[in-house]
Enzyme design. Structure first.
Site, PDB file in Angstrom:
ATOM      1  N   HIS A 141      41.061  18.374  25.785  1.00  0.00           N
ATOM      2  CA  HIS A 141      40.213  18.539  26.974  1.00  0.00           C
ATOM      3  C   HIS A 141      40.663  19.718  27.827  1.00  0.00           C
ATOM      4  CE1 HIS A 141      39.528  14.045  26.267  1.00  0.00           C
ATOM      5  NE2 HIS A 141      38.412  14.656  25.960  1.00  0.00           N
ATOM      6  N   LYS A 182      35.141  15.948  16.918  1.00  0.00           N
ATOM      7  CA  LYS A 182      34.460  15.692  15.634  1.00  0.00           C
ATOM      8  C   LYS A 182      34.004  14.253  15.593  1.00  0.00           C
ATOM      9  CE  LYS A 182      33.565  18.186  11.995  1.00  0.00           C
ATOM     10  NZ  LYS A 182      33.357  19.653  12.019  1.00  0.00           N
TER      11      LYS A 182
END
Ligand code: NAD
Length: 502
Positions: A94, A136
């Protein structure tokens, strides 16, 4: 930096992260010729680069770890019965938001795989200067076992789960196509997201990329990964010193290529490489391969495959039932564009290609790479070579949040300026351009021109940046380590600037 509470963490998550001897879909026991689990293989490459950078241990560990993994099961009614389906979404880093990464539909998908692929996405974005963290997703199904209507139900339900747990959104996490998914699935995802958020989030369409043009997609995205592979390879084979070492001429013209996987990445890469003069001598699919040393026409093979649903028995080439053995045939460039762990320490000693171009993610395992590098093979790493997809996904996201098609404002203005320029040149030199010349010289850039040009520029610059990074760090002597190190350097700069690490 945002943090995320992981709603439900699978029991296999911790195993996948720490497994060294357990068997998984992609990896097996450590002390054999079987490949390492995928995430561990990525971590091994990361460690090699971090060592070369002399990076503080805590910082390296923070960058390497997966921040959040959401594992869930959801029920879907299939042919009158309830089927419980396993799925994941992993957000690796992040340090930049949103996170970004494809969604794959495959029976082989597991937590180890999505974690590894999410990590690769973080480094990939850093390499091509796309300001996203890596992510993903995966659904454990074989899409061939379901009707279109069933796939739509599965996709919409998966999306609803992501919405509930805040694992999707234009500012949060933006999926894209991957193995087994395409524009159709992305359109279902966008529509589901819009039905929840469309009325209060003006940027809602930016929740997913790889959409059809009419649903907010961008021209050139479908071909982007394959086109990027061609640009990357074209740049690599233009390096005189590298080509001299490999005893190859510079340029793509006449280079023999074997492609594994004739899907989105493999088909478009083969098509664009052929357009540049390369000779596609073999195409390997899951059910066999076709081989012709004089070259295979990519469009003819594609038409044949679309009609028969297989490359087998293509009349203008020899069919080889054991496609895997074709990876070991003579060629200048081997382009694996199907799945990970295709070249392992078992078959690496027999690989004869001079260049391995990683169209797929993770096709060469870390232990195979050592063998290939000793043989002098040039490996162009996945995190650079297949980054064309995320680059153009970034352009699509920019289009969605700016609410305007690229080129819409300036195309006609550009054309008028060019027209005035030509008129002035004509009156100065006393000769007129032909109608064809005028058309070519006046034409302003449309969306596809701008997207392709942005992609070409990105791929060329990123390759040169990786090469320079290697040249500036004599302790690094392969492109993957250079790419990893350059990416880690960029991510660590962000962390340091956030004040987390002195
Ligand atoms: P795809 O589903 O469009 O195509 C994959 C192809 O590989 C299919 O034709 C399939 O039949 C074939 N295949 C499956 N198993 C095989 C085997 N054992 N041997 C040979 N062929 C086999 O998927 P894709 O989007 O082209 O993705 C391929 C790879 O590229 C994946 O590793 C994916 O993560 C990576 N990738 C894709 C994109 C993208 O934009 N689609 C971007 C970056 C990386």
């Amino acid at each position: 930096m945002a943090t995320k509470t992981v709603a439900k963490k699978s029991a296999t998550a911790k195993k996948a992260a720490s497994a060294s001897t357990k068997s998984t879909a992609n990896g097996h026991s450590k002390n054999s010729t079987q490949p390492l689990p995928f995430f561990k293989s990525v971590a091994q490459n990361f460690d090699k680069a971090a060592r070369a950078l002399n990076m503080p241990r805590g910082l390296a560990e923070q960058i390497k770890a997966c921040n959040a993994v959401y594992y869930f099961n959801f029920p879907v009614r299939i042919k009158g019965e309830i089927q419980v389906i396993e799925a994941w979404r992993c957000e690796h880093s992040h340090h930049k938001l949103p996170t970004k990464g494809g969604i794959r539909y495959s029976e082989m998908v597991d937590q180890d795989e999505v974690m590894a692929l999410a990590a690769l996405m973080t480094y990939k974005c850093a390499i091509v200067h796309v300001p996203f963290g890596g992510a993903k997703g995966g659904i454990k199904i074989n899409p061939r076992d379901y009707t279109e209507e069933e796939l739509e139900r599965i996709t919409r339900r998966y999306t609803a789960e992501l919405i509930h747990k805040n694992f999707i959104g234009p500012a949060v996490d933006v999926p894209a196509p991957d193995y087994g998914t395409g524009e159709r699935e992305m359109a279902w995802i966008a529509d589901t997201y819009l039905s929840f958020h469309g009325t209060h989030d003006i940027n809602a369409l930016g929740c997913v990329t790889g959409k059809p043009i009419a649903q907010g997609g961008v021209r050139g995205r479908r071909e982007a990964t394959g086109r990027g592979v061609m640009f990357g390879l074209r740049q690599a084979v233009s390096d005189k010193n590298d080509m001299k070492r490999l005893k190859l001429t510079t340029g793509l013209e006449g280079k023999t290529v074997i492609v594994q996987g004739f899907g989105n990445v493999g088909y478009y890469a083969a098509k664009f490489l052929q357009e540049q003069g390369a000779v596609i001598v073999a195409v390997i699919e899951w059910d066999g391969a076709v081989y012709n040393p004089k070259g295979i026409d990519v469009e003819e093979l594609n038409t044949y495959r679309n009609q028969t649903k297989s490359v087998r028995n293509f009349p203008k080439a020899k069919t080889i039932l054991n496609g895997r053995e074709v990876l070991e045939y003579e060629c200048d460039i081997l382009l694996p564009a199907a799945l990970e762990s295709q070249i392992t320490s078992e078959n690496a000693p027999r690989i004869k290609a001079k260049i391995i171009a990683e169209g797929a993610n993770g096709p060469v395992t870390a232990d195979a790479e050592e063998i290939l590098l000793k043989k002098g093979i040039l490996i162009i790493p996945d995190m650079y070579l297949n980054a064309g997809g995320v680059t153009v996904s970034y352009f699509e996201w920019l289009k969605n949040i700016s609410h305007v098609r690229f080129g819409r404002m300036e195309k006609r203005f550009e054309e008028s300026t060019q027209r005035r320029m030509l008129d002035a040149v004509e009156s100065l030199v006393g000769r007129s351009f032909s109608a064809h010349e005028r058309k070519l010289l006046i034409r302003g850039a449309g969306e596809e021109d701008l997207v392709n040009s942005g992609l070409e520029d990105t791929m060329i610059n990123a390759y040169e940046e990786i090469k320079k990074y290697a040249a500036d760090h004599p302790q690094i002597n392969d492109l993957r380590t250079a790419a990893f190190a350059s990416a880690i350097d960029k991510v660590s700069t962000t962390y340091k600037q956030l004040g987390l690490f002195p």
